[in-house]
Scaffold this motif. Structure first.
Motif, short mmCIF file in Angstrom:
data_model
loop_
_atom_site.label_atom_id
_atom_site.label_comp_id
_atom_site.label_asym_id
_atom_site.label_seq_id
_atom_site.Cartn_x
_atom_site.Cartn_y
_atom_site.Cartn_z
N ILE A 1 -1.66 1.59 -4.90
CA ILE A 1 -0.58 2.55 -5.15
C ILE A 1 -1.21 3.89 -5.50
O ILE A 1 -2.03 3.97 -6.43
CB ILE A 1 0.34 2.09 -6.30
N GLY A 2 -0.83 4.93 -4.77
CA GLY A 2 -1.31 6.28 -5.05
C GLY A 2 -0.21 7.30 -4.87
O GLY A 2 0.51 7.27 -3.87
N TYR A 3 -0.04 8.17 -5.84
CA TYR A 3 0.93 9.27 -5.80
C TYR A 3 2.33 8.75 -5.44
O TYR A 3 2.84 8.93 -4.35
CB TYR A 3 0.48 10.36 -4.83
N MET A 4 2.94 8.15 -6.43
CA MET A 4 4.28 7.57 -6.28
C MET A 4 5.16 8.05 -7.42
O MET A 4 4.75 8.09 -8.58
CB MET A 4 4.20 6.05 -6.28
N VAL A 5 6.40 8.40 -7.09
CA VAL A 5 7.40 8.79 -8.08
C VAL A 5 8.53 7.77 -8.04
O VAL A 5 9.08 7.49 -6.97
CB VAL A 5 7.97 10.20 -7.80
N GLY B 1 -3.69 -8.41 -10.69
CA GLY B 1 -5.12 -8.50 -10.91
C GLY B 1 -5.86 -7.20 -10.77
O GLY B 1 -5.33 -6.20 -10.25
N SER B 2 -7.12 -7.21 -11.19
CA SER B 2 -7.94 -5.99 -11.21
C SER B 2 -8.36 -5.53 -9.83
O SER B 2 -8.88 -4.42 -9.68
CB SER B 2 -9.18 -6.23 -12.07
N GLY B 3 -8.16 -6.36 -8.80
CA GLY B 3 -8.42 -5.90 -7.45
C GLY B 3 -7.39 -4.93 -6.92
O GLY B 3 -7.59 -4.31 -5.87
N THR B 4 -6.30 -4.77 -7.65
CA THR B 4 -5.23 -3.84 -7.29
C THR B 4 -5.57 -2.45 -7.81
O THR B 4 -6.04 -2.30 -8.94
CB THR B 4 -3.90 -4.32 -7.91
N THR B 5 -5.33 -1.44 -7.00
CA THR B 5 -5.60 -0.04 -7.38
C THR B 5 -4.29 0.68 -7.63
O THR B 5 -3.41 0.71 -6.76
CB THR B 5 -6.37 0.68 -6.27
N ASP C 1 0.86 -1.18 0.00
CA ASP C 1 0.00 0.00 0.00
C ASP C 1 0.89 1.23 0.00
O ASP C 1 1.58 1.51 0.99
CB ASP C 1 -0.92 0.02 1.23
N VAL C 2 0.91 1.93 -1.12
CA VAL C 2 1.66 3.19 -1.24
C VAL C 2 0.64 4.30 -1.09
O VAL C 2 -0.20 4.51 -1.97
CB VAL C 2 2.38 3.27 -2.60
N LEU C 3 0.72 5.04 0.01
CA LEU C 3 -0.35 5.97 0.39
C LEU C 3 0.07 7.42 0.20
O LEU C 3 -0.21 8.29 1.03
CB LEU C 3 -0.74 5.71 1.86
N SER D 1 0.25 16.37 -2.29
CA SER D 1 1.17 17.27 -1.58
C SER D 1 2.34 16.52 -0.97
O SER D 1 3.38 17.12 -0.68
CB SER D 1 0.43 18.04 -0.50
N SER D 2 2.22 15.19 -0.79
CA SER D 2 3.29 14.40 -0.19
C SER D 2 3.36 13.04 -0.88
O SER D 2 2.99 12.02 -0.31
CB SER D 2 3.06 14.22 1.31
N PRO D 3 3.86 13.01 -2.10
CA PRO D 3 3.98 11.71 -2.77
C PRO D 3 5.05 10.85 -2.12
O PRO D 3 5.94 11.35 -1.43
CB PRO D 3 4.37 12.09 -4.20
N VAL D 4 4.95 9.57 -2.33
CA VAL D 4 6.04 8.65 -1.97
C VAL D 4 7.06 8.70 -3.10
O VAL D 4 6.70 8.62 -4.28
CB VAL D 4 5.50 7.23 -1.78
N VAL D 5 8.33 8.86 -2.74
CA VAL D 5 9.39 9.00 -3.74
C VAL D 5 10.37 7.85 -3.59
O VAL D 5 10.89 7.59 -2.50
CB VAL D 5 10.12 10.34 -3.59
#
Length: 669
Positions: free
Chosen positions: A488-492, A515-519, A429-431, A435-439
């Motif tokens: 995964i959300g807002y990742m560089v 799979g499609s259950g992954t966001t 889970d990349v949250l 304003s604060s991406p995971v890098v």
């Protein structure tokens, strides 16, 4: 005359020691004139003539008003700043080591050294001078303000934005005194919506002034601001100042050497802000660290600087040219500034040299490698050094909170041994947030430094169940097309694509039978040597992808991927890349919805191998020499573009471009 108000009155000496009658015209200082003058260490006491001063270590002296003659404070006394304490022209205020000055709250609480006045701060590493506030709140008071007689673009006798102070002249060697081992805390009082005090404000201060070993913490405005002048400064520690740590305008052209900036609180403006005419000041050894993302260096108008020994860690934006000024005005380690570079490097200033500040704020670094077998949460306040491969094992979940920085240590292992893998049956889970991406980046900032992020799922692939990946010999693929490998959300991801062998490479983001259950939403993949993102079968959908200067393919799929990629923007400004899109293998008919690809280097946009294909809606291609390359003469009917068979000639310029500004969170520009 010195105005000194004491909460506990000092006791004057009764002896004169044969001093002249104070009433006699033309006579020098006496021990009965009610002033601290001569070499007295108190009012009518101490020094060579008067009796010793009483012990006032438990008393509090109030500082307020104007100082018109030289004065030396006493380190054993406590001082309360009750108003504006002004050192007038011709007077010198000396503050010995260990002195502590505590300000009441308010915009009328600050120390001002007028043009022609001087201050001597004589702190040491074991006994610094401390200026702080009684309330210990950011913005409590106005800090230390020094007005000098050096040049400024505002001219001679300019009027300051605070206090109507006069500053500026034509003496670039002007001497306003010296500052050594000074701590300023909780300054930055707000005057009005447009004006604030800083921790240390330097108006046209000249190069004859010495400033060394200064710490400025917890201010609401800038740590230090230079308004013109030629003063040089060294060994600055600037922690959690809410606006800019270092600011200059009006043509400051001195040098700041060995500065360390730390941001652990959200909402600050920059580590450096420069404005106005460029007089080319110098920053020598400048290290800035943020656990909160944000902007490192911002240049307005035509401002600039020469910077050597730059190290930036944790900032989303390295260089912000706010008014599109020339990048050539900012020379960083002998090259024009490059906003696409993170300037991530080993610290050029050792924070341990500021141990004398006794700050409790710390930024922790932690090595990251090995296996994760139970649910694990990373900490955004820790900077993680990826020293080898990190494997999330089946049944475990790795959670990475917003603002987390992971740095692949390119010199610690072979590039192909440094990567993060989420195995089949595990989750990530990349949250990140806008304003604060995971890098995730690399220490050397070179394409191909590391292997990026690899996720293995249990969805279908043309390679069958429990296929073996070309990287790491990992197992992937199954029968569960709704398999969930996490979010995964807002990742560089930057500088990935390590070479395994002549035939195999890592990508930025590699998705095996996911799979499609992954966001997956809002991902930026920059400066890789292989593909930006590659889908090996699977059914996963993804949205909001920004892919810049990946040297092979920006988007690649094979093994029958049949998900959807929505809102993707591809940019090629470096020559030698392969394609914007490469498709291979069996046609699972994936969908691309809203794809914009732009090249300033020509090249190939979309390449389809074997029987591969796709359904593409709203395609916009610009700058490519080849629009559609059917490498193995597969049927054009397999590629449906905006409701029609693909054509080699195109053109595909009638679609609506994906709005590149939606990716400002990732690039800063």
């Amino acid at each position: 005359m010195i105005t000194l108000i004491l909460s506990v009155s000092l006791i004057g000496c009764n002896t004169d020691d044969n001093s002249p009658d104070p009433g006699t015209v033309g006579q020098g200082p006496t021990c009965t004139d009610g002033l601290q003058n001569g070499d007295e260490t108190g009012v009518d006491c101490g020094g060579s003539a008067c009796v010793a001063c009483p012990d006032t270590s438990g008393e509090v002296a109030e500082l307020n008003g104007s100082l018109t003659e030289d004065r030396t404070l006493v380190a054993t006394e406590a001082y309360a700043l009750k108003g504006i304490y002004t050192v007038e022209s011709g007077a010198t205020l000396t503050i010995p080591a260990g002195t502590r000055i505590v300000a009441d709250s308010g915009t009328d609480k600050y120390i001002l050294v007028q043009k022609g006045g001087k201050i001597q701060v004589q702190g040491t590493s074991t006994a610094p001078v401390i200026m702080t506030s009684a309330g210990e709140r950011p913005g409590d008071w106005g800090g230390l303000v020094i007005a000098g007689n050096a040049t400024t673009t505002e001219g001679i006798n300019a009027i300051a934005e605070v206090g109507g102070i006069t500053y500026g002249g034509d003496n670039d060697a002007d001497d306003s005194g010296s500052i050594n081992y000074l701590i300023i805390n909780y300054a930055g009082a707000q005057i009005n919506a447009e004006s604030q005090y800083n921790g240390l404000t330097l108006y046209a201060v000249g190069s004859g002034t010495t400033i060394d070993n200064v710490a400025i913490l917890n201010g609401t405005d800038d740590g230090v601001e230079f308004f013109g002048g030629t003063v040089n400064a060294s060994n600055f520690y600037l922690e959690n100042n809410e606006d800019d740590a270092v600011d200059w305008t009006e043509g400051w052209n001195g040098t700041l050497t060995n500065a360390y900036v730390l941001h652990t609180n959200a909402g600050f403006s920059t580590a450096v802000e420069a404005d106005g005419e460029n007089k080319n000041p110098s920053l020598v050894n400048f290290t800035a660290v943020s656990t909160q993302g944000g902007t490192a260096l911002q240049f307005k108008k035509e401002s600039g600087a020469t910077i050597t020994g730059l190290s930036l860690t944790g900032y989303e934006t390295s260089i912000d040219m706010r008014d599109n000024g020339p990048l050539a005005n900012i020379q960083i380690d002998n090259a024009d500034a490059d906003p696409s570079s993170t300037y991530l490097a080993d610290a050029t200033v050792d924070v341990a040299t500021f141990a004398w500040v006794n700050s409790n704020t710390q930024v922790t670094t932690q090595n990251l490698s090995g296996t994760i077998t139970t649910d694990t949460n990373l900490d955004a306040n820790v900077i993680y050094n990826l020293t080898g491969n990190l494997s999330v094992e089946p049944g475990a979940k790795l959670t990475i909170p917003a603002g987390t920085l992971i740095i692949a240590q390119a010199d610690d292992a072979a590039a192909s041994d440094i990567y993060i893998v989420v195995k089949k049956g595990a989750q990530i889970d990349v949250l990140g947030t806008a304003s604060s991406p995971v890098v995730m980046t690399s220490s050397n900032q070179s394409p191909g430094d590391w292997g990026g992020l690899v996720i293995l799922g249990d969805a279908t692939t043309t390679e069958g169940v429990d296929a073996v990946a070309e990287v790491g010999g990992f197992t992937y693929g199954g029968m569960n097309d709704v398999d969930n490998s996490g979010t995964i959300g807002y990742m560089v991801i930057s500088y990935a694509g390590a070479q395994i062998n002549a035939e195999s490479q890592f990508n930025g983001l590699t998705l095996y039978a996911v799979g499609s259950g992954t966001t997956i939403a809002n991902v930026a993949i920059l400066n890789g040597t292989d593909d930006g993102v590659e889908f090996f079968g699977g059914t996963v959908n993804a949205t909001g992808f920004y892919l810049e200067n990946n040297e092979d393919d920006a988007i690649d799929w094979t093994e029958g991927w049949n998900g959807t990629l929505t809102d993707a923007y591809v940019l090629h400004t470096n020559a030698g890349f392969s394609t914007a899109v490469e498709a291979d293998g069996v046609n699972g008919n994936p969908k691309l919805v809203n794809l914009t690809a732009i090249s300033t280097q020509m090249g190939t946009a979309l390449q389809f191998k074997k029987e591969s294909g796709a359904t593409i809606t709203n395609l916009y291609l610009e700058g490519y020499a080849t629009l559609i390359d059917m490498r193995d003469d597969g049927p054009l009917a397999n590629i449906q573009i905006d409701g029609a068979d693909a054509t080699i000639a195109g053109p595909y310029t009638s679609g609506t471009q994906v709005d590149v500004t939606m990716f400002g969170w990732a690039t800063g520009n």
